[in-house]
Design a protein around this motif. Structure first.
Motif, PDB file in Angstrom:
ATOM      1  N   CYS A   1       0.833  -1.202   0.000  1.00  0.00           N
ATOM      2  CA  CYS A   1       0.000   0.000   0.000  1.00  0.00           C
ATOM      3  C   CYS A   1       0.869   1.253   0.000  1.00  0.00           C
TER       4      CYS A   1
ATOM      5  N   CYS B   1      -1.895   5.770   5.820  1.00  0.00           N
ATOM      6  CA  CYS B   1      -2.845   6.322   6.782  1.00  0.00           C
ATOM      7  C   CYS B   1      -2.107   6.351   8.124  1.00  0.00           C
TER       8      CYS B   1
ATOM      9  N   TYR C   1      -2.658   5.667  11.117  1.00  0.00           N
ATOM     10  CA  TYR C   1      -2.802   4.614  12.133  1.00  0.00           C
ATOM     11  C   TYR C   1      -2.241   3.275  11.670  1.00  0.00           C
ATOM     12  N   CYS C   2      -1.898   3.171  10.384  1.00  0.00           N
ATOM     13  CA  CYS C   2      -1.764   1.838   9.776  1.00  0.00           C
ATOM     14  C   CYS C   2      -0.322   1.385   9.573  1.00  0.00           C
TER      15      CYS C   2
END
Ligand code: 5AD
Ligand code: SF4
Length: 448
Positions: A160, A164, A166-167
């Motif tokens: 990815c 983001c 949080y990720c």
């Protein structure tokens, strides 16, 4: 005597796919057979997950429980791979010195060699190189005669590019790499020839499919090609990103029979302020635009989503907006999680904004209660309707003579019928709705 192996799989469907294809590879190359019991297996593989802290803890404790088995059976090979291994490789080696191999998310195709070396040299190996992500290799096609299920996963893309806040995924799986479309279609043709009727296309950001490969087709085109494979009756895909989803994809889904009226589009929060903090790259207005077009083009759409509650700094008002979004977009199902701080991610540093556990827990309960209410309303609407069910198993809970399957909209339906219909589409009239499933009767009576 055949050597036996066992795989302990945690986390997402991508991991399920990798575990399945790895078993098939070892079965084909070395004749390993499956053993349900890790304690008595010659080779035990852990395919780990790191998305939330709980996932880490679960795998760690199971790895720990193998110590005794390894002491009694020193020839046993233990390998730990996947996302947690990528993140915590050295720590795993230190904590569990009896683990033979620790390997990362980009080393799946090296595993056979690593296992041979472990058996020969008895030396522990650590392979967690993400740096050469461009050379990511997808697992090879299956050459075994091992059976397939009616529904199978097929990975189309790994990694990815979104980051983001949080990720952990961009750190554990690296950047986006698409698998060549011709390989995907060829693999799905092999599956279809072996009786598979439904495929679930997997990737962290499937909508961006193809953008990293020059001359490659894009996602909408890939969907068309997969749907056209002889024998494939249904196609689903996960996970989509609202910032990359577009009307062309919706049109293809609307116009192609095999593409299910079931879309999983994670919203994460209903508050623009939180979406900005998450760096999700869209606002609720973008989501609404997609949602409204989907509802217009795809009748009976079942929209599913992912939601995080208790993100750092989330106020009651932000949370209320998430509840409002759930009502407005009328999600059929959602996967909801309490925010879990992950190492290296931006949001994990905002400790002063972290919310008390009780607030998070209470919000999750309220969110899930609203989701169940909406789900139940949808369930009641199914009663007396005829739905097409792809029969994929038996219903142990219901007892002898009961079959189980899924609607196009991803609902589980149980009904009485004959095993001969396994893997076929059947029209079922829904008679009762339960919290997690529907019950019905075969509608054949109407035909004769
Ligand atoms: N904490 C809680 N939930 C998370 N997810 C991803 N990272 C985290 C985290 N740190 C959720 C998102 C994503 C799903 C797969 O897991 O909702 O869509
Ligand atoms: Fe994680 Fe965001 Fe990428 Fe999804 S889009 S895998 S949530 S970084």
């Amino acid at each position: 005597m055949h050597k036996t192996m066992n795989i302990q799989t945690y986390g997402c469907q991508m991991n399920d796919y990798e575990s399945d294809r790895t078993y098939r590879l070892f079965h084909d190359q070395f004749g390993y057979v499956w053993n349900d019991d890790p304690m008595t297996s010659d080779f035990v593989l852990f395919n780990t997950c790191s998305i939330r802290e709980k996932a880490d803890q679960k795998a760690m404790s199971t790895i720990g429980s193998l110590l005794k088995a390894k002491q009694e059976k020193p020839d046993m090979v233990i390998a730990v791979g996947g996302c947690m291994a990528q993140m915590k490789g050295k720590e795993i080696q230190k904590r569990f010195p009896y683990v033979d191999i620790v390997f990362g998310t980009h080393q799946w195709t090296q595993l056979p060699t690593l296992v041979i070396n472990a058996q020969k040299n008895k030396q522990n190996a650590l392979e967690i190189d993400l740096a050469s992500w461009k050379n990511y290799k997808f697992l090879p096609f299956d050459k075994t005669k091992e059976p397939y299920a009616v529904r199978e996963n097929v990975t189309i893309q790994n990694g990815c590019n979104h980051f983001c806040t949080y990720c952990l995924v961009p750190f554990t799986r690296g950047r986006e790499v698409s698998r060549p479309a011709k390989d995907i279609v060829q693999e799905i043709q092999i599956l279809a020839d072996r009786g598979v009727k439904e495929v679930n296309l997997l990737g962290q950001n499937v909508n961006a499919y193809g953008s990293d490969r020059t001359g490659e087709i894009r996602f909408a085109k890939l969907l068309e090609q997969v749907a056209a494979v002889d024998g494939i009756e249904r196609v689903r895909f996960v996970t989509s990103h609202p910032a990359v989803f577009d009307f062309e994809m919706i049109d293809v889904i609307a116009d192609t029979k095999e593409l299910c009226n079931d879309i999983h589009l994670p919203i994460q929060s209903g508050s623009d302020r939180i979406l900005d903090l998450m760096e999700r790259e869209y606002h609720i207005a973008t989501y609404r635009r997609l949602h409204d077009y989907m509802r217009k083009k795809i009748p009976d759409l079942s929209l599913r989503t992912d939601i995080i509650v208790g993100f750092p700094g989330e106020t009651e008002e932000d949370f209320q907006q998430t509840l409002d979004a759930m009502q407005e977009f009328d999600f059929d199902q959602s996967y909801s999680f309490i925010y879990s701080p992950r190492p290296n991610t931006k949001a994990a540093k905002w400790t002063e904004q972290f919310l008390p556990k009780e607030v998070c827990g209470e919000r999750l309960i309220r969110l899930q209660a609203l989701q169940q209410e909406i789900h139940n309303t949808h369930s009641r609407n199914y009663i007396q309707k005829h739905v097409e069910v792809l029969v994929d198993g038996t219903s142990k809970k219901q007892g002898e003579g009961w079959l189980s399957g899924k609607t196009e909209s991803h609902r589980t339906v149980n009904f009485a019928g004959s095993m001969d219909t396994m893997g076929t589409l059947q029209t079922v009239t829904i008679t009762e709705a339960f919290p997690n499933s529907l019950r019905g009767q075969l509608a054949q009576a109407h035909v004769h």
